[in-house]
Design an enzyme around this catalytic site. Sequence first.
Site, PDB file in Angstrom:
ATOM      1  CB  THR A   1      -0.884   0.005   1.271  1.00 40.11           C
ATOM      2  OG1 THR A   1      -1.677  -1.160   1.256  1.00 40.11           O
ATOM      3  CG2 THR A   1      -1.785   1.226   1.317  1.00 40.11           C
ATOM      4  CB  THR A  14       1.319 -20.452  22.862  1.00 44.00           C
ATOM      5  OG1 THR A  14      -0.008 -20.151  23.313  1.00 44.00           O
ATOM      6  CG2 THR A  14       2.132 -19.172  22.859  1.00 44.00           C
ATOM      7  CD  GLN A  15      -4.694 -22.345  19.115  1.00 45.67           C
ATOM      8  OE1 GLN A  15      -5.669 -21.741  19.549  1.00 45.67           O
ATOM      9  NE2 GLN A  15      -4.754 -23.555  18.630  1.00 45.67           N
ATOM     10  CB  SER A  55       3.082  -8.132   1.563  1.00 46.81           C
ATOM     11  OG  SER A  55       1.995  -8.122   2.442  1.00 46.81           O
ATOM     12  CG  ASP A 112      -1.944  -7.636   4.263  1.00 42.50           C
ATOM     13  OD1 ASP A 112      -2.263  -6.864   5.186  1.00 42.50           O
ATOM     14  OD2 ASP A 112      -2.585  -7.721   3.193  1.00 42.50           O
TER      15      ASP A 112
END
Length: 347
Positions: free
Chosen positions: A15, A280-281, A60, A92
């Site tokens: 962008t 980990t999430q 990206s 991104d």
Amino acid sequence: MANKPKILLIYTGGTIGMIKDYTTGALKAFDFSQILEKIPELQHLNCEITTISFEEPIDSSNMNTSYYIKIAEIIAENYAAHDGFVVLTGSDTMSYTSSAISFMFENLQKPVIFTGSQLPIGDLRTDAKENLITSIEIACAREKEDEPIIKEVGLYFEYKLYRANRTTKINAEQFEAFNSMNYPPLAESGVHLHFNHHLLYKSNNKDTSLIFRKNLIDDVVVLKLFPGITSKVVETILNIPNLKGVILETYGSGNAPTESWFIDLLAAAIQKGIRIVNVTQCAGGSVILGLYETSTDLKRIGVINGKDITTETAVAKMMYLLGEELSDEDFKHYFELPLRGEISLQH
Ligand code: ASP
């Protein structure tokens, strides 16, 4: 300072490189070779700026390992002749790309600062100018004896410089698009540019010659757990032909189902030579293998502890270390060790 620092500005797309045609109202790609004419503010910076632009700039979302190599080759070829680098990509996938670049260079002695923007550079309310101007200032920043202050890969966005391999894009709309949950900002931009010197990367290596590695293996997958995930899904993913590495996104501090089908499938994959890393999430915090019963089996079967690494950086580190063709033991050792400040030492 004897000479003005020489900064190389590398534009890959995103962008930031758009400009509004005020007659039609449409956004169009911006010719970066004319950046000094279009953004006269840059001429007030105390540095010499040269620009290199991808012939065909990319969004990206189209980023991949061949573009990582292209960016890294531009830096390597221009390393000796420049004092710092500013890389513009779309936001991104900026965390993935900048992490990968951080691993591809060992003994980096000069700043490599990634930035971009949420609004195009030609937009009246743009965040692009501040991001770009301050990134260049950071790339120019010197301390005594002309030493660069930053000697690592950083990501600058909305008044904060982060260690690139600690970042995650957290917002698709706000100017504050990135966060670094497990490591504080390296610098903050207010009235003054304030560097947190104690947080900056310092290599213990006496040899300061740049090592550039570009053998990246992309046969990897991110497997995110969710309640109800079936054995069919896990089995299919682990049997992808030629799969070499799995980033296993687990719950909380590294927890996963204890059901035998799940553990058996992972153990069989590890036996076949597939490297599996537990991350980990959660946006912040760390995997602590063995803290709960729900991670002791993972530890026993040889799952690698990703500690407080982000998923983005785990993907980049996986691609990088797979290219090093290490033994199982060395792979685990180096993955669990901070190589570029991407993992906290106390873990
Ligand atoms: N889609 C764009 C990209 O990542 C968004 C941005 O530039 O921030 O290339």
